[in-house]
Motif scaffolding. Structure first.
Motif, short mmCIF file in Angstrom:
data_model
loop_
_atom_site.label_atom_id
_atom_site.label_comp_id
_atom_site.label_asym_id
_atom_site.label_seq_id
_atom_site.Cartn_x
_atom_site.Cartn_y
_atom_site.Cartn_z
N ARG A 210 0.83 -1.21 0.00
CA ARG A 210 0.00 0.00 0.00
C ARG A 210 0.86 1.26 0.00
N THR A 211 2.10 1.14 0.51
CA THR A 211 2.96 2.32 0.63
C THR A 211 3.91 2.48 -0.56
N ARG A 212 3.87 1.55 -1.49
CA ARG A 212 4.82 1.60 -2.61
C ARG A 212 4.56 2.82 -3.49
N VAL A 213 5.63 3.52 -3.85
CA VAL A 213 5.54 4.71 -4.71
C VAL A 213 6.56 4.57 -5.83
N GLU A 214 6.14 4.92 -7.03
CA GLU A 214 7.07 4.99 -8.16
C GLU A 214 6.78 6.25 -8.95
N SER A 215 7.83 7.00 -9.23
CA SER A 215 7.66 8.27 -9.94
C SER A 215 8.81 8.42 -10.92
N VAL A 216 8.58 9.15 -12.00
CA VAL A 216 9.63 9.36 -13.00
C VAL A 216 9.85 10.86 -13.18
N ILE A 245 5.95 10.59 0.41
CA ILE A 245 4.64 10.08 -0.04
C ILE A 245 4.41 8.68 0.51
N ALA A 246 5.45 7.81 0.45
CA ALA A 246 5.31 6.45 0.97
C ALA A 246 4.98 6.47 2.46
N ALA A 247 5.66 7.32 3.22
CA ALA A 247 5.41 7.43 4.66
C ALA A 247 4.00 7.93 4.93
N SER A 248 3.53 8.89 4.13
CA SER A 248 2.18 9.45 4.31
C SER A 248 1.11 8.41 4.05
N ARG A 249 1.35 7.51 3.12
CA ARG A 249 0.36 6.47 2.82
C ARG A 249 0.19 5.51 3.99
N LEU A 250 1.23 5.32 4.76
CA LEU A 250 1.11 4.41 5.90
C LEU A 250 0.34 5.08 7.04
N LYS A 278 11.83 5.11 -6.66
CA LYS A 278 10.95 4.13 -6.02
C LYS A 278 11.11 4.22 -4.50
N ALA A 279 9.98 4.12 -3.79
CA ALA A 279 10.03 4.17 -2.33
C ALA A 279 9.00 3.21 -1.76
N PRO A 323 5.86 12.08 19.25
CA PRO A 323 5.65 11.07 18.21
C PRO A 323 4.43 10.21 18.50
N ARG A 324 3.61 9.99 17.48
CA ARG A 324 2.42 9.15 17.59
C ARG A 324 2.79 7.69 17.33
N PRO A 325 2.07 6.75 17.98
CA PRO A 325 2.29 5.33 17.65
C PRO A 325 1.88 5.06 16.20
N LEU A 326 2.59 4.14 15.56
CA LEU A 326 2.33 3.79 14.17
C LEU A 326 1.88 2.34 14.07
N PRO A 327 1.05 2.02 13.09
CA PRO A 327 0.61 0.62 12.94
C PRO A 327 1.76 -0.25 12.47
N PRO A 328 1.73 -1.54 12.82
CA PRO A 328 2.75 -2.45 12.30
C PRO A 328 2.53 -2.66 10.81
N ILE A 329 3.54 -3.16 10.14
CA ILE A 329 3.41 -3.44 8.71
C ILE A 329 3.43 -4.94 8.48
N LYS A 330 2.89 -5.32 7.36
CA LYS A 330 2.89 -6.72 6.95
C LYS A 330 3.74 -6.82 5.69
N PRO A 331 4.98 -7.30 5.84
CA PRO A 331 5.85 -7.36 4.66
C PRO A 331 5.43 -8.45 3.70
N GLU A 332 5.66 -8.20 2.43
CA GLU A 332 5.40 -9.22 1.42
C GLU A 332 6.47 -10.30 1.50
N PRO A 333 6.18 -11.51 1.02
CA PRO A 333 7.18 -12.60 1.09
C PRO A 333 8.47 -12.23 0.35
N GLN A 334 9.51 -12.89 0.71
CA GLN A 334 10.83 -12.79 0.09
C GLN A 334 11.40 -11.38 0.18
N GLU A 335 11.27 -10.56 -0.87
CA GLU A 335 11.90 -9.24 -0.87
C GLU A 335 11.39 -8.37 0.26
N GLY A 336 10.09 -8.44 0.54
CA GLY A 336 9.53 -7.64 1.62
C GLY A 336 10.09 -8.07 2.97
#
Length: 586
Positions: A210-216, A245-250, A278-279, A323-336
């Motif tokens: 959900r946080t992935r960003v790609e820009s050119v 942007i990636a941080a804001s999406r989380l 990419k972020a 600082p506010r508490p942040l939700p945990p993340i769920k990494p994708e398999p392998q690369e994540g």
């Protein structure tokens, strides 16, 4: 940016005409008032814009010293202490700390000024490495920096240690990831996702996708420097934008950038390149998150070229600035999962480095627990502490006997002393002999026993030292010491042997011994001639050391003289290397 830089240099030259005090020839200053066009939606200066100004100022300083075009090679970790608001003034100062062959370290200081109240405060400090690029075929050989002030001498000396850290930065990361204890701590402390058995925290976790960003970005002439390469500061600004942007999406809020791990430019980019940025959020740590960002370039149908990578730590502040508490993340398999684990490793390294390097010598506890993951920072702190002690300009000659001199510095919380003499032994041979602590008992009566515990690497060892008791019937003392030795980086540099206490879990204090601590001690050896060296022994005397030398400093004893004479005799007797010792490794 080019017009801003020219105006800034003209203003600086005008300022120099009226300044009577010493000014580093490479020093460059930039002052910018923060306008709405420089700010984000919170009316705070965009960190991307600040990075552009910092890189521009540092590049001008590097080129002023080199006399030729320079490019950004890397920027060390940056910690942002404060944000900067619209209407406030950013003051940036950059100067070359040290030049090597074709590269140089530029120190950058950023402060903020409020024009209405007159207040000033520090925002951040950074160290950037620039490489000189001549247009001809001649090999670049930079002129050496000649430090004039006390602070310049310290920065010049420490630049060699920081360079050493940069060169092994990647190895530190790999060693920690391969460490079985660290891997076990990840598996015990991390979130393990089992389909159909999610806990409440796991159900609240945000997918990293959900946080992935790609820009050119298309690199246009305004984005290039005077060498037609993409301006390094511009690339860093674009990277900060996508990371934000990636941080804001989380967090669904405006994040605040706190730290940036090292920027390392792996290749150039030119006008006409398409820059893909990419972020993605790699991991969250309760009140902070790490965002990984990379920049790749291509033209036409050519393959992607890796330009830069960085890791940025963000926080989200509440209305009270906490600082506010942040939700945990769920990494994708392998690369994540790999990014998730590497983020944990970087956090540990970052905390070790921040604590060890920023730790003041007067803070208690003096000893830092040693482990392989923090060794490089302990070694850096060990050497830098000795160099800063040696660079003090308030040494007072307390006594002198024949050619052995005793100097002291009395400060509010510590007493430092230096014993100094010249010996008819080549500097490199004196260094070899003195750095072998296992033989120090042969000439130093205060070393009853010295056993090697860990040979960390070629330049660092950990010893256990036993010293006699001070009073009659008292306990003998022992110390756990990290010994870090350094050969000269270039002609004119000294040989360094730094000693500092560390804590080893395998060797805790025992009832039989009174565990002492060495704050900062060691030898600095200069080459006077091919056959003569000047040896200086330094010690920032803590409670465990002071009783041994207090009578000397008070002028009631000259044991320092007899100890140094014994050292000189030991060096003279071993002046010539025997074939057996020549083949041995220290």
């Amino acid at each position: 940016m080019a017009s801003e830089s020219s105006l800034m240099e003209n203003l600086q030259d005008h300022h120099l005409e009226g300044e009577g005090q010493h000014r580093n020839p490479s020093e460059v200053k930039m002052s910018q008032i923060v306008l709405p066009c420089h700010a984000n939606n919170c009316r705070e200066l965009s960190i991307g814009q600040l990075l552009k100004w910092m890189d521009c100022t540092a590049c001008l300083s590097a080129e002023r010293h080199a006399g030729c075009p320079c490019v950004t090679a890397s920027v060390d970790d940056i910690y942002f202490e404060h944000t900067i608001g619209v209407g406030q003034v950013v003051n940036i100062k950059a100067k070359v700390n040290r030049a090597f062959n074709s590269s140089m370290e530029v120190g950058i200081e950023v402060s903020c000024e409020d024009l209405h109240s007159g207040r000033h405060w520090r925002v951040c400090q950074a160290f950037a490495t620039f490489v000189a690029r001549r247009t001809g075929t001649n090999k670049v050989q930079l002129k050496q920096v000649v430090p004039c002030t006390h602070r310049e001498q310290v920065e010049h000396s420490l630049a060699a240690e920081r360079r050493r850290m940069r060169l092994i930065h990647h190895d530190i990361m790999q060693d920690l990831l391969n460490n079985k204890t660290f891997q076990r701590s990840i598996s015990e402390g991390g979130i393990v996702y089992v389909p159909g058995a999610e806990s409440r925290d796991e159900l609240a976790a945000v997918s990293t996708e959900r946080t992935r960003v790609e820009s050119v970005e298309l690199v246009l002439p305004p984005h290039a420097n005077h060498q037609v390469n993409t301006f390094g500061g511009q690339i860093m600004a674009w990277m900060e934008n996508v990371a934000n942007i990636a941080a804001s999406r989380l967090c669904n809020a405006h994040p605040t950038l706190r730290t940036i791990d090292m920027f390392y430019f792996r290749g150039p980019s030119q006008v006409g390149d398409r820059l893909i940025l990419k972020a993605i959020v790699n991991n969250t740590f309760k009140n902070s998150m790490e965002v990984g960002v990379c920049a790749e370039a291509y033209q036409g149908e050519e393959p992607l070229r890796h330009i830069n990578s960085a890791f940025m730590t963000f926080e989200v502040l509440d209305e009270n600035g906490r600082p506010r508490p942040l939700p945990p993340i769920k990494p994708e398999p392998q690369e994540g999962r790999r990014r998730y684990q590497e983020a944990l490793a970087r956090k540990k390294i970052r905390l070790d480095r921040k604590y060890i390097i920023s730790c003041k010598q007067t803070e208690v506890p003096l000893s830092v627990p040693w482990d392989p993951s923090n060794q490089v920072y302990l070694s850096y702190n060990n050497v830098s502490a000795l160099k800063m002690l040696a660079a003090k300009n308030s040494w007072v000659l307390s006594s002198k006997k024949n050619l052995v001199s005793l100097y002291t510095v009395e400060e509010s919380q510590s007493l430092c002393f230096r014993v100094e003499s010249e010996v008819d032994v080549p500097a490199h041979r004196a260094f070899t002999l003195v750095s072998d602590l296992s033989r120090r008992h042969e000439w130093d009566q205060h070393y009853t026993l010295c056993e090697l515990l860990i040979r960390v690497n070629e330049d660092d060892c950990i010893y256990r030292v036993v010293t006699p008791s001070v009073g009659e019937g008292g306990k003998v003392q022992d110390f756990i010491l990290l010994a870090s030795r350094r050969l000269p980086c270039e002609s004119g540099d000294p040989y360094v042997i730094a000693l500092q206490s560390v804590t080893l879990p395998t060797h805790p204090p025992t009832e039989e011994f009174n565990r002492g601590e060495v704050v900062c001690a060691g030898f600095i050896i200069y080459e006077v001639s091919k056959s003569v060296s000047k040896i200086s022994y330094y010690n920032q005397a803590g409670p465990g050391v002071l009783p041994y030398i207090s009578t000397d400093i008070a002028g009631l004893s000259s044991s320092f003289y007899s100890t140094f004479c014994a050292c000189s005799q030991y060096l003279m007797e071993n002046r010539v290397t025997s074939p057996l010792l020549a083949s041995a490794t220290l």
